[in-house]
Scaffold this active site. Structure first.
Site, mmCIF file in Angstrom:
data_model
loop_
_atom_site.group_PDB
_atom_site.id
_atom_site.type_symbol
_atom_site.label_atom_id
_atom_site.label_comp_id
_atom_site.label_asym_id
_atom_site.label_seq_id
_atom_site.Cartn_x
_atom_site.Cartn_y
_atom_site.Cartn_z
ATOM 1 N N CYS A 127 0.906 -1.109 -0.036
ATOM 2 C CA CYS A 127 0.031 -0.009 0.051
ATOM 3 C C CYS A 127 0.748 1.073 -0.189
ATOM 4 O O CYS A 127 0.823 2.086 1.004
ATOM 5 C CB CYS A 127 -1.006 -0.018 1.269
ATOM 6 N N THR A 128 1.668 1.380 -0.954
ATOM 7 C CA THR A 128 2.396 2.631 -1.411
ATOM 8 C C THR A 128 2.681 2.739 -2.597
ATOM 9 O O THR A 128 3.100 1.832 -3.181
ATOM 10 C CB THR A 128 3.953 2.295 -0.462
#
Ligand SMILES: *Cc1c(COP(=O)(O)O)cnc(C)c1O
Length: 440
Positions: free
Chosen positions: A343-344
């Protein structure tokens, strides 16, 4: 040989099926060729040491050792790996700017070839801990800067080594040693060097520094470690080193030095150059989707296993060689951005990559990934853990590292129960029984 879809004749798709993805696959033949191609050209006075940092897997280290390479290590676990891989103590050196007392003691107990001291303070500490006859090399921060290194480690203020200028004034510190014998010097100028003449000039500069320091300070030259830092081509505009040209130049300067100092062991230490080309990082496409006109392939692995390919911190994102592993044919008329599961927005393995049309379930490989893969990646980020590693040797695939399990990740943690007096803890069964930490 590794062809598009197989390693030593074993389809990569079969390996992905058997060991799961994401997966690192190392081809022992490619690993061995990297060593032997250099070895047979290099001056016989030069011993090649493998820098375990690049890929510390014990089976990879063992391949290197079986071919005749020494091992250069920098931590307690790497030292233990060298022993486990069967390296003779005289073929192990230990370096690093912040060695602990425990590490120094382990070096002494192991009787390794040399501790490479990176400060006068560390040299004094080693002297206090050791008995007579302990050999040490001095890591010099040379007065000249490197040509051709992408990441330079000498010639400027650095935490590594001892400044050449300072060493020239350190005769009294060396005379004060009671047990340690300084037997030579070490210098490492930087990494990813793809310029043959740059390597030759560095080598000549380091050998000149060795002569000067030994003459000024009165220590013998039994060993000179000329570093290495040889690169491999990753990006479109890069070319692999021309080994003939490189060794011709290096052999000339080493030959001259060896004639003056017969019996001196010259060490070249290499990580990326030896291990980089043997590895492929294999991920599986989970979703293929569009966002604002761009195509994304979301795969099951990314920067958590392969920070180098992601290139966080680089000014411009450049792609490692990336290819489809189970689909041949024409390239799709679109380009794909290959991302991982994190999640980046940094989690991008490749941007705008040309591939045959990708469908969910397809396998994608990042090549030249045998060095600085999971070992230098944030493998604990989002708690995915270390991927599996497979070494293909003699036509057989060997699992050489288990994939981390949830138990592996949670088992190291300790839950401190802190019930609130106001809010009673809710009595909840664990949502995922598998996520229970194993008892220690
Ligand atoms: C990292 C390192 C190496 C290995 O570097 P490569 O570029 O992978 O060959 C060798 N010596 C020292 C001192 C290092 O820090």
């Amino acid at each position: 040989m590794t062809d598009a879809f197989a390693v030593q004749g074993i389809p990569i798709a079969d390996l992905a099926e058997r060991f799961g993805t994401p997966l690192y696959i190392y081809d022992a033949d490619v690993l061995a060729d990297s060593y032997t191609e250099l070895r047979r050209r290099l001056h016989p006075a030069v011993d090649i040491f493998y820098s375990a940092k690049a890929n510390p897997n014990v089976s990879v280290c063992s391949v290197m050792r079986s071919l005749g390479a020494g091992l250069e290590v920098s931590s307690m676990a790497e030292l233990a790996t060298a022993r486990w891989a069967g390296a003779a103590p005289d073929d192990v050196i230990f370096l690093g700017p912040g060695k602990s007392e425990g590490e120094l003691r382990a070096c002494l107990e192991g009787g390794i070839a040399a501790v490479v001291c990176e400060s006068l303070e560390e040299l004094a500490a080693l002297d206090r801990l050791s008995g007579p006859g302990t050999r040490a090399l001095l890591r010099v921060n040379p007065a000249f800067t490197t040509k051709g290194a992408r990441l330079s480690m000498g010639g400027k203020p650095r935490q590594f080594g001892i400044d050449h200028e300072l060493l020239l004034e350190s005769a009294s510190s060396l005379r004060a040693l009671r047990n340690v014998r300084v037997t030579g010097i070490h210098a490492y100028m930087g990494t990813r060097i793809l310029d043959e003449d740059g390597v030759v000039q560095n080598t000549a500069g380091i050998l000149a520094a060795a002569r000067e320091l030994s003459a000024t300070l009165g220590f013998p030259l039994e060993t000179v470690d000329i570093g290495g830092g040889l690169g491999i081509a990753y990006f479109e505009n890069e070319k692999d080193l021309d080994l003939d040209r490189l060794t011709e130049g290096v052999n000339a300067v080493v030959g001259e030095f060896a004639a003056e100092h017969p019996g001196c062991r010259v060490i070249m230490e290499l990580g990326r150059y030896l291990a980089g080309r043997c590895g492929t990082y294999v991920v599986r496409a989970r979703y293929v989707k569009q966002s604002k006109g761009e195509w994304f392939v979301v795969t099951d692995g990314g920067m958590n296993h392969h920070m180098a390919a992601v290139g966080v911190g680089s000014f411009v994102k450049r792609n490692f060689p990336i290819r489809s592993i189970d689909r041949s044919g024409e390239l799709a008329d679109r380009r794909y951005t290959i991302t991982g599961p994190l999640c980046t927005p940094d989690d991008v393995l490749g941007r705008k990559v040309a591939l045959p049309e990708v469908r969910p379930g397809d396998l994608i490989g990042v090549e030249r990934s045998g060095a600085y893969g999971p070992t230098s990646s944030p493998v604990l980020f989002l708690s995915h853990g270390y991927p599996a590693e497979v070494l293909v040797s003699g036509g057989t695939a060997h699992l050489v590292r288990h994939r981390d399990t949830v138990e592996d990740l949670l088992g190291r943690q300790i839950l401190v129960d802190r019930p609130s007096p106001a809010v009673q803890p809710v009595d909840q069964p664990a949502a995922h029984p598998v996520a229970q930490p194993v008892a220690q």
